[in-house]
Design a protein around this motif. Structure first.
Motif, PDB file in Angstrom:
ATOM      1  N   GLY A  21      19.499   1.972  -3.121  1.00  0.00           N
ATOM      2  CA  GLY A  21      20.452   2.210  -2.040  1.00  0.00           C
ATOM      3  C   GLY A  21      19.800   2.111  -0.670  1.00  0.00           C
ATOM      4  N   LEU A  22      18.603   2.666  -0.530  1.00  0.00           N
ATOM      5  CA  LEU A  22      17.896   2.572   0.757  1.00  0.00           C
ATOM      6  C   LEU A  22      17.555   1.131   1.097  1.00  0.00           C
ATOM      7  CD1 LEU A  22      15.508   5.664   0.582  1.00  0.00           C
ATOM      8  CD2 LEU A  22      17.663   5.438   1.845  1.00  0.00           C
ATOM      9  N   LYS A  23      17.184   0.346   0.086  1.00  0.00           N
ATOM     10  CA  LYS A  23      16.888  -1.079   0.325  1.00  0.00           C
ATOM     11  C   LYS A  23      18.171  -1.808   0.704  1.00  0.00           C
ATOM     12  CE  LYS A  23      14.018  -4.574   0.158  1.00  0.00           C
ATOM     13  NZ  LYS A  23      12.921  -4.700   1.110  1.00  0.00           N
ATOM     14  N   LEU A  24      19.242  -1.509   0.011  1.00  0.00           N
ATOM     15  CA  LEU A  24      20.535  -2.116   0.322  1.00  0.00           C
ATOM     16  C   LEU A  24      20.972  -1.757   1.739  1.00  0.00           C
ATOM     17  CD1 LEU A  24      22.973  -3.714  -0.768  1.00  0.00           C
ATOM     18  CD2 LEU A  24      23.917  -1.543  -1.550  1.00  0.00           C
ATOM     19  N   ALA A  25      20.684  -0.550   2.167  1.00  0.00           N
ATOM     20  CA  ALA A  25      21.071  -0.103   3.511  1.00  0.00           C
ATOM     21  C   ALA A  25      20.394  -0.920   4.603  1.00  0.00           C
ATOM     22  CB  ALA A  25      20.740   1.377   3.689  1.00  0.00           C
ATOM     23  N   GLN A  26      19.317  -1.605   4.274  1.00  0.00           N
ATOM     24  CA  GLN A  26      18.608  -2.438   5.249  1.00  0.00           C
ATOM     25  C   GLN A  26      19.284  -3.792   5.455  1.00  0.00           C
ATOM     26  OE1 GLN A  26      14.565  -2.694   3.868  1.00  0.00           O
ATOM     27  NE2 GLN A  26      14.308  -0.484   3.862  1.00  0.00           N
ATOM     28  N   ALA A  27      20.181  -4.170   4.558  1.00  0.00           N
ATOM     29  CA  ALA A  27      20.861  -5.457   4.660  1.00  0.00           C
ATOM     30  C   ALA A  27      21.950  -5.374   5.729  1.00  0.00           C
ATOM     31  CB  ALA A  27      21.473  -5.840   3.316  1.00  0.00           C
ATOM     32  N   PRO A  28      22.073  -6.393   6.537  1.00  0.00           N
ATOM     33  CA  PRO A  28      23.103  -6.381   7.586  1.00  0.00           C
ATOM     34  C   PRO A  28      24.499  -6.163   6.999  1.00  0.00           C
ATOM     35  CG  PRO A  28      21.614  -8.241   7.881  1.00  0.00           C
ATOM     36  CD  PRO A  28      21.276  -7.620   6.561  1.00  0.00           C
ATOM     37  N   GLY A  29      25.221  -5.222   7.588  1.00  0.00           N
ATOM     38  CA  GLY A  29      26.583  -4.945   7.166  1.00  0.00           C
ATOM     39  C   GLY A  29      26.696  -4.064   5.931  1.00  0.00           C
ATOM     40  N   ARG A  30      25.573  -3.641   5.374  1.00  0.00           N
ATOM     41  CA  ARG A  30      25.619  -2.827   4.159  1.00  0.00           C
ATOM     42  C   ARG A  30      24.976  -1.461   4.352  1.00  0.00           C
ATOM     43  NH1 ARG A  30      25.495  -6.704  -0.959  1.00  0.00           N
ATOM     44  NH2 ARG A  30      27.019  -8.151  -0.137  1.00  0.00           N
ATOM     45  N   GLY A  31      24.661  -1.117   5.584  1.00  0.00           N
ATOM     46  CA  GLY A  31      23.951   0.118   5.852  1.00  0.00           C
ATOM     47  C   GLY A  31      24.659   1.354   5.339  1.00  0.00           C
ATOM     48  N   LEU A  32      25.934   1.462   5.631  1.00  0.00           N
ATOM     49  CA  LEU A  32      26.688   2.647   5.210  1.00  0.00           C
ATOM     50  C   LEU A  32      26.765   2.742   3.696  1.00  0.00           C
ATOM     51  CD1 LEU A  32      28.380   5.130   5.839  1.00  0.00           C
ATOM     52  CD2 LEU A  32      30.379   3.630   5.951  1.00  0.00           C
ATOM     53  N   TRP A  33      27.106   1.636   3.042  1.00  0.00           N
ATOM     54  CA  TRP A  33      27.251   1.661   1.583  1.00  0.00           C
ATOM     55  C   TRP A  33      25.915   1.934   0.895  1.00  0.00           C
ATOM     56  CZ3 TRP A  33      31.771   2.742   0.259  1.00  0.00           C
ATOM     57  CH2 TRP A  33      32.874   2.251   0.963  1.00  0.00           C
ATOM     58  N   GLY A  34      24.872   1.375   1.414  1.00  0.00           N
ATOM     59  CA  GLY A  34      23.558   1.643   0.843  1.00  0.00           C
ATOM     60  C   GLY A  34      23.169   3.103   0.996  1.00  0.00           C
ATOM     61  N   ALA A  35      23.449   3.660   2.172  1.00  0.00           N
ATOM     62  CA  ALA A  35      23.128   5.071   2.413  1.00  0.00           C
ATOM     63  C   ALA A  35      23.956   5.981   1.520  1.00  0.00           C
ATOM     64  CB  ALA A  35      23.350   5.419   3.880  1.00  0.00           C
ATOM     65  N   VAL A  36      25.231   5.653   1.338  1.00  0.00           N
ATOM     66  CA  VAL A  36      26.104   6.444   0.462  1.00  0.00           C
ATOM     67  C   VAL A  36      25.588   6.382  -0.978  1.00  0.00           C
ATOM     68  CG1 VAL A  36      28.428   6.545  -0.561  1.00  0.00           C
ATOM     69  CG2 VAL A  36      28.152   6.286   1.918  1.00  0.00           C
ATOM     70  N   LEU A  37      25.208   5.193  -1.427  1.00  0.00           N
ATOM     71  CA  LEU A  37      24.654   5.044  -2.772  1.00  0.00           C
ATOM     72  C   LEU A  37      23.386   5.874  -2.930  1.00  0.00           C
ATOM     73  CD1 LEU A  37      24.525   3.685  -5.581  1.00  0.00           C
ATOM     74  CD2 LEU A  37      23.223   1.830  -4.483  1.00  0.00           C
ATOM     75  N   ALA A  38      22.504   5.807  -1.939  1.00  0.00           N
ATOM     76  CA  ALA A  38      21.246   6.552  -2.000  1.00  0.00           C
ATOM     77  C   ALA A  38      21.497   8.057  -2.087  1.00  0.00           C
ATOM     78  CB  ALA A  38      20.374   6.233  -0.785  1.00  0.00           C
ATOM     79  N   VAL A  39      22.357   8.574  -1.239  1.00  0.00           N
ATOM     80  CA  VAL A  39      22.621  10.017  -1.225  1.00  0.00           C
ATOM     81  C   VAL A  39      23.314  10.454  -2.514  1.00  0.00           C
ATOM     82  CG1 VAL A  39      23.932  11.842  -0.062  1.00  0.00           C
ATOM     83  CG2 VAL A  39      22.615  10.201   1.283  1.00  0.00           C
TER      84      VAL A  39
END
Length: 107
Positions: A21-39
């Protein structure tokens, strides 16, 4: 005791999810979803680790939990993100797997 080990494996799989999720959050436009997945994965991982530790000693549970997370994140890094797969890195992960297996057999 079997249920505790199942909880521990589930916790380990969720432990894999939060660095993804943290890696995904680094992708443009995916920050929120990656952060939600990580948490979400952090919370679920912690919950299942808590449940597992009711019957598995803390040191064993923690080592197995982090081992599953480390090996899983390593493998997903290879497959999804093209992380390097040198012999030394693969041997290191093999040692983690051997340690987790040893802890399980020693319990």
């Amino acid at each position: 005791m079997g249920q505790a080990w199942l909880f521990l494996v589930i916790a380990g799989f969720f432990e894999i999810g939060w660095p993804v999720g943290l890696k995904l959050a680094q992708a443009p436009g995916r920050g929120l979803w990656g952060a939600v997945l990580a948490v979400a994965c952090m919370a679920a991982s912690g919950l299942f680790l808590y449940l597992a530790q009711r019957a598995i000693p803390m040191g064993t549970a923690y080592a197995v939990w982090t081992g599953i997370g480390a090996v899983g994140a390593f493998c997903l890094g290879l497959v999804l993100y093209g992380d390097p797969a040198s012999l030394a890195r693969i041997l290191g992960v093999g040692l983690i797997v051997a340690g987790v297996i040893t802890l399980r057999l020693a319990h």
